[in-house]
Design an enzyme around this catalytic site. Sequence first.
Site, PDB file in Angstrom:
ATOM      1  CG  HIS A   1      40.013  41.387  44.553  1.00 43.75           C
ATOM      2  ND1 HIS A   1      40.247  40.164  43.979  1.00 43.75           N
ATOM      3  CD2 HIS A   1      41.207  42.019  44.586  1.00 43.75           C
ATOM      4  CE1 HIS A   1      41.538  40.060  43.686  1.00 43.75           C
ATOM      5  NE2 HIS A   1      42.126  41.174  44.032  1.00 43.75           N
ATOM      6  CG  ASN A  45      45.531  37.333  42.942  1.00 44.12           C
ATOM      7  OD1 ASN A  45      44.412  37.643  43.337  1.00 44.12           O
ATOM      8  ND2 ASN A  45      46.465  38.215  42.688  1.00 44.12           N
ATOM      9  CE1 TYR A  80      45.689  43.943  49.542  1.00 41.78           C
ATOM     10  CE2 TYR A  80      43.896  42.380  49.667  1.00 41.78           C
ATOM     11  CZ  TYR A  80      44.875  43.014  48.934  1.00 41.78           C
ATOM     12  OH  TYR A  80      45.027  42.740  47.609  1.00 41.78           O
TER      13      TYR A  80
END
Length: 519
Positions: free
Chosen positions: A55, A127, A337
Amino acid sequence: MADRNTLRTTAGAPWPNNQDSLSAGERGPLLLQDYQLIEKLAHQNRERIPERTVHAKGWGAHGKLVITEDISKYTKAKCLQKGAETPMLARFSTVAGEQGAADHERDVRGFALKFYTEDGNWDLVGNNTPVFFVRDPYKFPDFIHTQKRHPKTNMRSPTAMFDFWSLSPEALHQVTILMSDRGLPQSPMHMNGYGSHTFSFWNDAGERYWVKFHFKTQQGHDFYTNEEAEKIIGKTREGYQERLFNTIEEGKYPRWKFQVQIMPELDAEKCDFNPFDLTKVWPHDQFPMIDVGYFELNRNADNYFAEIENAAFSPSNIVPGISFSPDKMLQARIFSYADAHRYRLGTHYETIPVNRPRMEVLNYHKDGTMNVYGGVRTGNENAYYEPNSYGDQGAAVEDRGAQEPPLKISGDAARFDHRVGYDDYSQVRALVMKVMDEPQRQRLYKNMGGAMAGIPTEIAERWFGHLRQVHPDYEAGVRAAWMEANQSEEYMANSHPVTDDTPQQTSGNNAGDQPQAAE
Ligand code: NDP
């Protein structure tokens, strides 16, 4: 005389000359004491931060989440009560390409949302697809490796992609969506967003519901074919940035309808499929959509780096009334994350203004690099540990009301084969044979066959075996497109002889034909 707009050093002193270096004589060497020059060069060396492993290429904007319906029977989240308006940030992205990659590449798109609620930040990091390629986090890094560059050739490798996918039937659903029209939206405004994982709601009565989040584009699902995208990329690599930025500057604010699907906690045990499997959707007829509200993007960032590049989204950020689920991929992302941000931006990444919650934050974390909170972070200068006796003198105290209801868990602690007992074909069959019309199917076949150009026959045949189990027409359509792609002039011109034991690579410069995937 120094004024408001005086150029200053980072230490705040007026900066007298930003043109001429300090030298020993007009033609002489420089003096080390030219502090401003050294500071300027040192800053230049540090302008880049590690790009995201995935990303990396992204576009974003600020906006607001508006709740129009009453869903209080499912959740006590303040930001989800009827009438609530919450400021937010959205960042969309491709997955595999580096920061300089072209926007119009076939790829899954990241759809990351940060809501600055009065109970802290709630991040939904989804997403533009409702499912994902793998269901067990052990396969997450392996999968991503297949999407990035081959260690020797430094090129993208369709062989690696299809080798992995053909050995991972759970990927078939997401690969089908990637190769369909939705794999190449015209802009971030022309795609849906999905929380993808199953999350949970809990209400004032302490009841838990499983929930799927959906954000439906109000701009329509416009897409490009590979050929159209190639032409655009020939003109601009920044097509998404241009379109999103300019649309918002023109005051045409894009919107997404916000809906949820709900499952009462105990119904998960009766479900004939695993509702925590990220590779499958919850069918609409069993779990109808419930309207919640909408979000709108209405303000561009003033500084892209500060507000979009520095934005750090993590599924670990939840607020009272919203929580996790047993989805194994979600469980892993809760760690990975936040950890990616600690690596990329530093331990205190949540003190960066775009990531800062919109209230004073008190806690007992201490010190560390770039700890810029300042003040008495625990609320009382003597309370730098906990428990302490200063709760009635401003020291931070727990809010037990923020505790979610207990979750019953049972079973053996063991490694369960995540390939056993799953039907990886029925939902793909519904999508290809029921949801898509014939022109959509033909484009899917062409995109997939084209992406497979040049891969070893053994891998292709293994993949065709999966397509056959979905439907013989799916296999036949992709096989024909693959054979055609292998013969195409373009492919022949770009390919090079390889030895039998060398995985065949393509150049990766024909972006529209390369599948690029996942998160
Ligand atoms: P439905 O017929 O009720 O749902 C089909 C959904 O598919 C549509 O509502 C739309 O979802 C989505 N869709 C439409 N065209 C495409 C396309 N070209 N590519 C990808 N998705 C598309 O049946 P089910 O709920 O039983 O789902 C059937 C299949 O549809 C699933 O197996 C799955 O592959 C796919 N799907 C299902 C979703 C779900 O949450 N149930 C969501 C998205 C896809 P949307 O309204 O989100 O645009």
